[in-house]
Scaffold this motif. Structure first.
Motif, PDB file in Angstrom:
ATOM      1  N   HIS A  93       2.065  11.868  -4.547  1.00  0.00           N
ATOM      2  CA  HIS A  93       1.751  13.300  -4.664  1.00  0.00           C
ATOM      3  C   HIS A  93       1.549  13.769  -3.227  1.00  0.00           C
ATOM      4  O   HIS A  93       0.540  13.445  -2.590  1.00  0.00           O
ATOM      5  N   ALA A  94       2.535  14.487  -2.717  1.00  0.00           N
ATOM      6  CA  ALA A  94       2.643  14.638  -1.268  1.00  0.00           C
ATOM      7  C   ALA A  94       1.597  15.579  -0.668  1.00  0.00           C
ATOM      8  O   ALA A  94       1.470  15.658   0.548  1.00  0.00           O
ATOM      9  N   ASP A  95       0.840  16.288  -1.503  1.00  0.00           N
ATOM     10  CA  ASP A  95      -0.244  17.133  -0.974  1.00  0.00           C
ATOM     11  C   ASP A  95      -1.568  16.370  -0.910  1.00  0.00           C
ATOM     12  O   ASP A  95      -2.596  16.932  -0.570  1.00  0.00           O
ATOM     13  N   GLU A  96      -1.539  15.071  -1.233  1.00  0.00           N
ATOM     14  CA  GLU A  96      -2.765  14.274  -1.238  1.00  0.00           C
ATOM     15  C   GLU A  96      -2.939  13.629   0.138  1.00  0.00           C
ATOM     16  O   GLU A  96      -2.752  12.429   0.343  1.00  0.00           O
ATOM     17  N   THR A  97      -3.281  14.494   1.072  1.00  0.00           N
ATOM     18  CA  THR A  97      -3.196  14.140   2.494  1.00  0.00           C
ATOM     19  C   THR A  97      -4.143  13.019   2.899  1.00  0.00           C
ATOM     20  O   THR A  97      -3.844  12.274   3.823  1.00  0.00           O
ATOM     21  N   THR A  98      -5.270  12.895   2.206  1.00  0.00           N
ATOM     22  CA  THR A  98      -6.187  11.814   2.573  1.00  0.00           C
ATOM     23  C   THR A  98      -5.518  10.454   2.355  1.00  0.00           C
ATOM     24  O   THR A  98      -5.734   9.513   3.126  1.00  0.00           O
ATOM     25  N   SER A  99      -4.675  10.346   1.335  1.00  0.00           N
ATOM     26  CA  SER A  99      -4.017   9.055   1.077  1.00  0.00           C
ATOM     27  C   SER A  99      -3.078   8.687   2.217  1.00  0.00           C
ATOM     28  O   SER A  99      -2.957   7.519   2.591  1.00  0.00           O
ATOM     29  N   LEU A 100      -2.431   9.686   2.778  1.00  0.00           N
ATOM     30  CA  LEU A 100      -1.533   9.457   3.927  1.00  0.00           C
ATOM     31  C   LEU A 100      -2.342   8.996   5.148  1.00  0.00           C
ATOM     32  O   LEU A 100      -1.975   8.027   5.832  1.00  0.00           O
ATOM     33  N   ALA A 101      -3.465   9.669   5.390  1.00  0.00           N
ATOM     34  CA  ALA A 101      -4.313   9.303   6.537  1.00  0.00           C
ATOM     35  C   ALA A 101      -4.874   7.885   6.378  1.00  0.00           C
ATOM     36  O   ALA A 101      -4.939   7.121   7.346  1.00  0.00           O
ATOM     37  N   VAL A 115       0.872  -1.183   0.000  1.00  0.00           N
ATOM     38  CA  VAL A 115       0.000   0.000   0.000  1.00  0.00           C
ATOM     39  C   VAL A 115       0.908   1.232   0.000  1.00  0.00           C
ATOM     40  O   VAL A 115       1.723   1.396   0.914  1.00  0.00           O
ATOM     41  N   VAL A 116       0.805   2.034  -1.042  1.00  0.00           N
ATOM     42  CA  VAL A 116       1.726   3.170  -1.204  1.00  0.00           C
ATOM     43  C   VAL A 116       0.911   4.457  -1.266  1.00  0.00           C
ATOM     44  O   VAL A 116       0.049   4.612  -2.139  1.00  0.00           O
ATOM     45  N   GLY A 117       1.173   5.374  -0.345  1.00  0.00           N
ATOM     46  CA  GLY A 117       0.422   6.628  -0.280  1.00  0.00           C
ATOM     47  C   GLY A 117       1.265   7.835  -0.649  1.00  0.00           C
ATOM     48  O   GLY A 117       2.503   7.795  -0.609  1.00  0.00           O
ATOM     49  N   ALA A 118       0.579   8.899  -1.003  1.00  0.00           N
ATOM     50  CA  ALA A 118       1.121  10.263  -1.044  1.00  0.00           C
ATOM     51  C   ALA A 118       2.369  10.433  -1.891  1.00  0.00           C
ATOM     52  O   ALA A 118       3.229  11.241  -1.559  1.00  0.00           O
ATOM     53  N   ALA A 156      -2.764 -13.342   7.639  1.00  0.00           N
ATOM     54  CA  ALA A 156      -2.103 -14.329   6.775  1.00  0.00           C
ATOM     55  C   ALA A 156      -1.402 -13.550   5.675  1.00  0.00           C
ATOM     56  O   ALA A 156      -2.045 -12.827   4.919  1.00  0.00           O
ATOM     57  N   GLY A 157      -0.088 -13.680   5.616  1.00  0.00           N
ATOM     58  CA  GLY A 157       0.672 -12.916   4.633  1.00  0.00           C
ATOM     59  C   GLY A 157       1.253 -11.671   5.258  1.00  0.00           C
ATOM     60  O   GLY A 157       1.489 -11.621   6.470  1.00  0.00           O
ATOM     61  N   ARG A 158       1.400 -10.666   4.441  1.00  0.00           N
ATOM     62  CA  ARG A 158       2.177  -9.503   4.866  1.00  0.00           C
ATOM     63  C   ARG A 158       1.640  -8.251   4.187  1.00  0.00           C
ATOM     64  O   ARG A 158       1.319  -8.284   3.001  1.00  0.00           O
ATOM     65  N   VAL A 159       1.540  -7.188   4.964  1.00  0.00           N
ATOM     66  CA  VAL A 159       1.232  -5.887   4.371  1.00  0.00           C
ATOM     67  C   VAL A 159       2.472  -5.012   4.498  1.00  0.00           C
ATOM     68  O   VAL A 159       3.043  -4.893   5.585  1.00  0.00           O
ATOM     69  N   VAL A 160       2.910  -4.456   3.381  1.00  0.00           N
ATOM     70  CA  VAL A 160       4.004  -3.483   3.407  1.00  0.00           C
ATOM     71  C   VAL A 160       3.390  -2.138   3.039  1.00  0.00           C
ATOM     72  O   VAL A 160       2.801  -1.994   1.966  1.00  0.00           O
ATOM     73  N   CYS A 161       3.501  -1.190   3.944  1.00  0.00           N
ATOM     74  CA  CYS A 161       2.872   0.117   3.721  1.00  0.00           C
ATOM     75  C   CYS A 161       3.919   1.215   3.667  1.00  0.00           C
ATOM     76  O   CYS A 161       4.759   1.329   4.566  1.00  0.00           O
ATOM     77  N   VAL A 162       3.867   1.993   2.597  1.00  0.00           N
ATOM     78  CA  VAL A 162       4.681   3.206   2.476  1.00  0.00           C
ATOM     79  C   VAL A 162       3.681   4.361   2.559  1.00  0.00           C
ATOM     80  O   VAL A 162       3.014   4.677   1.580  1.00  0.00           O
ATOM     81  N   PRO A 163       3.539   4.967   3.743  1.00  0.00           N
ATOM     82  CA  PRO A 163       2.496   5.998   3.872  1.00  0.00           C
ATOM     83  C   PRO A 163       2.785   7.227   3.019  1.00  0.00           C
ATOM     84  O   PRO A 163       1.864   7.900   2.572  1.00  0.00           O
ATOM     85  N   ASN A 164       4.082   7.499   2.812  1.00  0.00           N
ATOM     86  CA  ASN A 164       4.461   8.738   2.147  1.00  0.00           C
ATOM     87  C   ASN A 164       5.648   8.461   1.237  1.00  0.00           C
ATOM     88  O   ASN A 164       6.792   8.427   1.681  1.00  0.00           O
ATOM     89  N   ALA A 220      -3.507   5.387   4.692  1.00  0.00           N
ATOM     90  CA  ALA A 220      -2.413   4.427   4.916  1.00  0.00           C
ATOM     91  C   ALA A 220      -2.198   4.235   6.418  1.00  0.00           C
ATOM     92  O   ALA A 220      -2.079   3.108   6.907  1.00  0.00           O
ATOM     93  N   HIS A 221      -2.162   5.341   7.162  1.00  0.00           N
ATOM     94  CA  HIS A 221      -1.961   5.247   8.619  1.00  0.00           C
ATOM     95  C   HIS A 221      -3.111   4.491   9.291  1.00  0.00           C
ATOM     96  O   HIS A 221      -2.891   3.626  10.135  1.00  0.00           O
ATOM     97  N   ASP A 222      -4.332   4.823   8.903  1.00  0.00           N
ATOM     98  CA  ASP A 222      -5.506   4.161   9.512  1.00  0.00           C
ATOM     99  C   ASP A 222      -5.522   2.662   9.213  1.00  0.00           C
ATOM    100  O   ASP A 222      -5.892   1.853  10.062  1.00  0.00           O
ATOM    101  N   PHE A 223      -5.158   2.300   7.988  1.00  0.00           N
ATOM    102  CA  PHE A 223      -5.187   0.887   7.595  1.00  0.00           C
ATOM    103  C   PHE A 223      -4.163   0.097   8.421  1.00  0.00           C
ATOM    104  O   PHE A 223      -4.464  -0.993   8.932  1.00  0.00           O
TER     105      PHE A 223
END
Ligand SMILES: [Zn+2]
Length: 354
Positions: A52-60, A47-50, A75-83, A62-65
């Motif tokens: 476009h770094a002004d797209e703040t909802t995508s960052l939120a 899961v890769v967010g932001a 089962a498995g793995r989530v790799v998250c890049v919030p920003n 990612a953090h919430d998820f």
């Protein structure tokens, strides 16, 4: 598993950074990463967010998820890049400041040849992309659109004929469609392939993941940019949860009812339309979510004194995804992002980008 400095252990959440490039001021550009490593085997979801770094909802989102994930029951793995764009985030902008243009047009493309050395943004994206393609079974690239936008999902088209057979492309398109439908927002197919290439979107993260790496990847557009929109944030988090359920990463049945339905029937594709042939002050007559029919007036173009110079009508049926920001219009400026009926196939023969 180790991604940058994040070292994952079963049943744990680990955080760290991927070093993306050295900085002239010393130290390194570091992209934050969170890994939730499940206790059972299963797929790896990135899961890769932001970017476009002004797209703040995508960052939120990612953090919430990440907050919702319980590695003990995963089962498995989530790799998250919030920003994914720290350089943009530092200056509260959409682009990165490395060369001031769109970082989401610099992911690898085999046929993006040329003898010139790679720009730093290409190196940064390549380093992130290599880590993604090393492990990803699916990629969700979180975005928002312009201020004043509906929430929807952009589905890339799938190519065959380069290093993928038509059957393989259909299988990939089916996997992708399962995930975009699971997200539960209106699905809007990418432009035609030639337009996708001319806009550089084959080198967006989801475009490159599908085209170059054969990984199902898509782009939720979660409302507008600059501020966190609560309804779009809720759509995004629920969409990701349902992707995890659909991939059987969590022991919950996927919901089958959509979160949001488009006001006109599927299949749909993106269209930037209409344009104004008259410069002036734009005053819209429609807003996001509105269905429009050919001939409908969508905006007036005014003089500086507020008198109407012309009325702009749509030549396409569809519904409004976004109004373009600002009231300034020059000749041939686009006014709306529309979703319009799509007669084009989702699986298409590969066209060279050169
Ligand atoms: Zn974006």
């Amino acid at each position: 598993m180790k991604i940058g400095t994040a070292e994952s252990r079963a049943g744990e959440l680990s955080t760290g950074y991927v070093e993306a490039t050295q900085l002239p001021t010393g130290g390194a550009e570091k992209i934050p990463v969170v890994v939730a490593e499940g206790v059972e085997t299963g797929p790896t979801l990135w899961v890769v967010g932001a970017i476009h770094a002004d797209e703040t909802t995508s960052l939120a989102v990612a953090h919430d998820f990440v907050d919702w994930l319980n590695p003990d029951e995963l089962a498995g793995r989530v790799v998250c890049v919030p920003n994914a764009n720290p350089a943009g985030f530092r200056v509260n902008g959409r682009e990165s400041y490395y060369h001031g243009d769109d970082p989401n047009r610099y992911f690898p493309a085999e046929d993006a040849g040329g003898a010139r050395p790679r720009k730093v943004q290409e190196l940064i994206n390549r380093r992130l992309f290599d880590r993604i393609t090393d492990s990803a079974d699916a990629v969700v690239a979180l975005h928002t659109s312009w201020v004043g936008s509906a929430s929807y999902v952009i589905q890339p088209r799938v190519t065959h004929g380069d290093d993928r057979t038509e059957d393989e492309a259909r299988a990939l398109a089916d996997e992708l469609t399962d995930l975009t439908e699971a997200f539960g927002l209106p699905v809007v197919n990418q432009y035609s392939q030639s337009r996708e290439i001319s806009e550089g979107l084959h080198r967006s993260l989801s475009g490159a993941a599908v085209r170059e790496a054969g990984i199902p990847a898509f782009t939720p557009e979660l409302g507008g940019r600059y501020i966190v929109e609560d309804d779009a944030r809720a759509y995004g988090v629920e969409g990701l949860k349902n992707v995890a359920r659909t991939l059987e990463m969590v022991a919950e049945s996927p919901r089958t009812d959509p979160q949001l339905e488009p006001p006109i029937p599927h299949p749909l594709k993106r269209s930037v339309h209409p344009h104004t042939d008259t410069a002036g002050v734009v005053q819209y007559r429609v807003r996001e979510g509105d269905a429009v029919e050919k001939g409908d007036a969508v905006a007036d173009i005014l003089t500086p004194h507020g008198e109407r110079k012309t009325t702009v009508r749509t030549e396409e049926d569809g519904y409004v995804l976004s109004r373009h920001e600002g009231a300034t219009a020059y000749e041939n400026d686009p006014l709306l992002d529309l979703a319009v009926p799509d007669d084009d196939p989702l699986v298409v023969p590969h066209e060279s980008a050169e």
